[in-house]
Design a protein around this motif. Structure first.
Motif, PDB file in Angstrom:
ATOM      1  N   ASP A 130     -34.315 -18.780  19.131  1.00 41.00           N
ATOM      2  CA  ASP A 130     -35.686 -18.709  18.640  1.00 41.00           C
ATOM      3  C   ASP A 130     -35.732 -17.834  17.379  1.00 41.00           C
ATOM      4  O   ASP A 130     -35.635 -16.611  17.462  1.00 41.00           O
ATOM      5  CB  ASP A 130     -36.598 -18.126  19.721  1.00 41.00           C
ATOM      6  N   GLY A 131     -35.849 -18.464  16.236  1.00 37.47           N
ATOM      7  CA  GLY A 131     -35.910 -17.723  14.982  1.00 37.47           C
ATOM      8  C   GLY A 131     -34.570 -17.262  14.460  1.00 37.47           C
ATOM      9  O   GLY A 131     -34.518 -16.444  13.541  1.00 37.47           O
ATOM     10  N   THR A 132     -33.472 -17.762  14.991  1.00 41.62           N
ATOM     11  CA  THR A 132     -32.142 -17.366  14.511  1.00 41.62           C
ATOM     12  C   THR A 132     -31.366 -18.605  14.056  1.00 41.62           C
ATOM     13  O   THR A 132     -31.497 -19.693  14.626  1.00 41.62           O
ATOM     14  CB  THR A 132     -31.346 -16.631  15.597  1.00 41.62           C
ATOM     15  N   PHE A 133     -30.546 -18.406  13.027  1.00 38.08           N
ATOM     16  CA  PHE A 133     -29.823 -19.521  12.414  1.00 38.08           C
ATOM     17  C   PHE A 133     -28.423 -19.081  12.008  1.00 38.08           C
ATOM     18  O   PHE A 133     -28.147 -17.900  11.853  1.00 38.08           O
ATOM     19  CB  PHE A 133     -30.557 -20.006  11.153  1.00 38.08           C
ATOM     20  N   GLU A 134     -27.559 -20.066  11.789  1.00 31.70           N
ATOM     21  CA  GLU A 134     -26.265 -19.803  11.168  1.00 31.70           C
ATOM     22  C   GLU A 134     -25.909 -21.000  10.305  1.00 31.70           C
ATOM     23  O   GLU A 134     -26.383 -22.117  10.537  1.00 31.70           O
ATOM     24  CB  GLU A 134     -25.174 -19.541  12.200  1.00 31.70           C
ATOM     25  N   GLY A 135     -25.086 -20.757   9.282  1.00 29.70           N
ATOM     26  CA  GLY A 135     -24.734 -21.843   8.384  1.00 29.70           C
ATOM     27  C   GLY A 135     -23.718 -21.409   7.348  1.00 29.70           C
ATOM     28  O   GLY A 135     -22.995 -20.422   7.534  1.00 29.70           O
ATOM     29  N   THR A 136     -23.687 -22.142   6.246  1.00 25.52           N
ATOM     30  CA  THR A 136     -22.701 -21.911   5.193  1.00 25.52           C
ATOM     31  C   THR A 136     -23.367 -21.893   3.829  1.00 25.52           C
ATOM     32  O   THR A 136     -24.279 -22.675   3.553  1.00 25.52           O
ATOM     33  CB  THR A 136     -21.626 -23.021   5.203  1.00 25.52           C
ATOM     34  N   LEU A 137     -22.909 -20.981   2.965  1.00 22.41           N
ATOM     35  CA  LEU A 137     -23.395 -20.870   1.596  1.00 22.41           C
ATOM     36  C   LEU A 137     -22.322 -21.340   0.611  1.00 22.41           C
ATOM     37  O   LEU A 137     -21.137 -21.133   0.835  1.00 22.41           O
ATOM     38  CB  LEU A 137     -23.738 -19.417   1.258  1.00 22.41           C
ATOM     39  N   ASP A 138     -22.782 -21.952  -0.479  1.00 17.35           N
ATOM     40  CA  ASP A 138     -21.896 -22.301  -1.590  1.00 17.35           C
ATOM     41  C   ASP A 138     -22.435 -21.592  -2.826  1.00 17.35           C
ATOM     42  O   ASP A 138     -23.423 -22.022  -3.429  1.00 17.35           O
ATOM     43  CB  ASP A 138     -21.890 -23.815  -1.805  1.00 17.35           C
ATOM     44  N   TYR A 139     -21.786 -20.489  -3.210  1.00 19.00           N
ATOM     45  CA  TYR A 139     -22.266 -19.703  -4.341  1.00 19.00           C
ATOM     46  C   TYR A 139     -22.069 -20.418  -5.676  1.00 19.00           C
ATOM     47  O   TYR A 139     -22.758 -20.118  -6.652  1.00 19.00           O
ATOM     48  CB  TYR A 139     -21.557 -18.352  -4.381  1.00 19.00           C
ATOM     49  N   THR A 140     -21.156 -21.387  -5.713  1.00 17.82           N
ATOM     50  CA  THR A 140     -20.949 -22.096  -6.972  1.00 17.82           C
ATOM     51  C   THR A 140     -22.113 -23.024  -7.275  1.00 17.82           C
ATOM     52  O   THR A 140     -22.303 -23.446  -8.418  1.00 17.82           O
ATOM     53  CB  THR A 140     -19.641 -22.923  -6.948  1.00 17.82           C
ATOM     54  N   ARG A 141     -22.913 -23.360  -6.268  1.00 15.93           N
ATOM     55  CA  ARG A 141     -24.112 -24.172  -6.483  1.00 15.93           C
ATOM     56  C   ARG A 141     -25.276 -23.319  -6.940  1.00 15.93           C
ATOM     57  O   ARG A 141     -26.031 -23.690  -7.844  1.00 15.93           O
ATOM     58  CB  ARG A 141     -24.496 -24.903  -5.188  1.00 15.93           C
ATOM     59  N   SER A 142     -25.442 -22.158  -6.315  1.00 16.14           N
ATOM     60  CA  SER A 142     -26.600 -21.318  -6.642  1.00 16.14           C
ATOM     61  C   SER A 142     -26.400 -20.529  -7.927  1.00 16.14           C
ATOM     62  O   SER A 142     -27.362 -20.160  -8.601  1.00 16.14           O
ATOM     63  CB  SER A 142     -26.911 -20.359  -5.485  1.00 16.14           C
ATOM     64  N   GLN A 143     -25.131 -20.257  -8.282  1.00 16.84           N
ATOM     65  CA  GLN A 143     -24.852 -19.471  -9.480  1.00 16.84           C
ATOM     66  C   GLN A 143     -23.687 -20.094 -10.252  1.00 16.84           C
ATOM     67  O   GLN A 143     -22.612 -19.509 -10.382  1.00 16.84           O
ATOM     68  CB  GLN A 143     -24.533 -18.024  -9.091  1.00 16.84           C
ATOM     69  N   PRO A 144     -23.899 -21.294 -10.780  1.00 16.22           N
ATOM     70  CA  PRO A 144     -22.805 -22.048 -11.404  1.00 16.22           C
ATOM     71  C   PRO A 144     -22.236 -21.417 -12.672  1.00 16.22           C
ATOM     72  O   PRO A 144     -21.108 -21.724 -13.054  1.00 16.22           O
ATOM     73  CB  PRO A 144     -23.456 -23.403 -11.710  1.00 16.22           C
ATOM     74  N   ASN A 145     -22.996 -20.535 -13.317  1.00 21.62           N
ATOM     75  CA  ASN A 145     -22.540 -19.953 -14.576  1.00 21.62           C
ATOM     76  C   ASN A 145     -22.024 -18.529 -14.443  1.00 21.62           C
ATOM     77  O   ASN A 145     -21.640 -17.914 -15.444  1.00 21.62           O
ATOM     78  CB  ASN A 145     -23.674 -19.982 -15.611  1.00 21.62           C
ATOM     79  N   ASP A 146     -22.011 -17.993 -13.221  1.00 23.01           N
ATOM     80  CA  ASP A 146     -21.578 -16.617 -13.030  1.00 23.01           C
ATOM     81  C   ASP A 146     -20.060 -16.521 -13.035  1.00 23.01           C
ATOM     82  O   ASP A 146     -19.378 -17.152 -12.224  1.00 23.01           O
ATOM     83  CB  ASP A 146     -22.144 -16.072 -11.720  1.00 23.01           C
ATOM     84  N   GLN A 147     -19.521 -15.721 -13.946  1.00 23.84           N
ATOM     85  CA  GLN A 147     -18.072 -15.624 -14.107  1.00 23.84           C
ATOM     86  C   GLN A 147     -17.394 -14.960 -12.907  1.00 23.84           C
ATOM     87  O   GLN A 147     -16.273 -15.320 -12.540  1.00 23.84           O
ATOM     88  CB  GLN A 147     -17.735 -14.846 -15.386  1.00 23.84           C
ATOM     89  N   ASP A 148     -18.068 -13.983 -12.286  1.00 19.71           N
ATOM     90  CA  ASP A 148     -17.478 -13.322 -11.117  1.00 19.71           C
ATOM     91  C   ASP A 148     -17.377 -14.295  -9.942  1.00 19.71           C
ATOM     92  O   ASP A 148     -16.412 -14.261  -9.178  1.00 19.71           O
ATOM     93  CB  ASP A 148     -18.315 -12.107 -10.713  1.00 19.71           C
ATOM     94  N   ILE A 149     -18.384 -15.152  -9.793  1.00 21.56           N
ATOM     95  CA  ILE A 149     -18.345 -16.156  -8.734  1.00 21.56           C
ATOM     96  C   ILE A 149     -17.268 -17.188  -9.031  1.00 21.56           C
ATOM     97  O   ILE A 149     -16.501 -17.592  -8.148  1.00 21.56           O
ATOM     98  CB  ILE A 149     -19.718 -16.843  -8.593  1.00 21.56           C
TER      99      ILE A 149
END
Length: 257
Positions: free
Chosen positions: A163-182
């Motif tokens: 109830d109100g809890t989740f889990e999943g996966t993030l892709d930082y290359t999608r959210s920050q495609p121009n970030d050199q550190d990523i």
């Protein structure tokens, strides 16, 4: 400047990974594509947890909030008001000093202290509208005040665990495609596990990133959101205490090499 560069590069990377408050993504609605290329609106009942979590994240753009981030590499805390385009944050990087960041619209003021060299008695001013993607320390941006859309764009998949809890996966290359550190993290940045909690009013209140998949020393990065509607009064530092940030620093915080 070398010490300052090392410190600010560390802050930029951790901010890119954990704050979720550092600018806008390219996709700004609940139709951000899922991992299989379909949109959230077009998916079946299996995607309902995704819709719920995306809506909860977007509520961060609706009212003022207090946030706190805790990790083995950095802690950060402060308040932000997406309506006023204002934020006041303090970040402490283990062994690298403290960073105070005040943002009002496109103006960001940063003060570094605690470094053996590179500390400053003055605030450094950056025009974040001139930085690539707003810059890692652009806590508030016009298109995405609290960074909710960036968070939305990075979510690849999600399932409800309670109830109100989740889990999943993030892709930082999608959210920050121009970030050199990523970019430097390679494929590891494309599958970062997370868990999340939503309160009874449908607001995101906790987001935990398992950054150990990127580097064992990072561990979990826990960001919490609380005190929704809190009064946020942010003032610019006195002009006599402000200097323009060096070009090298602006480049680092803008995600450049």
């Amino acid at each position: 400047m070398k010490s300052r560069r090392l410190a600010t590069t560390g802050v930029a990377l951790v901010a890119a990974l954990g704050l979720g408050l550092a600018g806008c993504g390219n996709q700004t609605d609940a139709d951000a594509p899922a991992a299989d290329g379909t949109s959230a609106a077009a998916t079946t009942a299996a995607a309902e947890p995704r819709d719920e979590l995306l809506a909860a994240a977007k509520k961060l753009n609706e009212q003022s909030v207090r946030m706190k981030l805790e990790s083995s590499a950095m802690t950060a805390s402060g308040v932000l008001d997406p309506k006023k385009m204002a934020a006041d944050m303090t970040m402490e990087v283990g062994g690298q000093g403290k960073f105070q960041v005040v943002t009002i619209g496109d103006d960001t003021y940063m003060k570094i202290s605690g470094l053996s060299s590179g500390s400053s008695d003055k605030w450094m001013h950056l025009d974040t509208s001139a930085l690539s993607g707003g810059g890692q320390l652009a806590v508030i941006t016009k298109d995405d005040p609290a960074g909710a859309n960036k968070l939305v764009t990075g979510i690849v998949d999600v399932k409800r665990t309670g109830d109100g809890t989740f889990e999943g996966t993030l892709d930082y290359t999608r959210s920050q495609p121009n970030d050199q550190d990523i970019k430097a993290l390679g494929d590891k940045a494309k599958a970062v596990p997370f868990t999340a909690k939503v309160d009874g009013e449908g607001r995101l209140v906790e987001f935990v990133i398992d950054a150990s998949v990127l580097h064992a020393s990072l561990g979990n990065m826990v960001t919490t959101y609380s005190d929704f509607g809190t009064d946020v009064e942010v003032k610019k530092p006195p002009a006599s205490e402000v200097q323009e940030a060096p070009a090298e620093l602006a480049k680092i915080l803008g995600g450049g090499n």
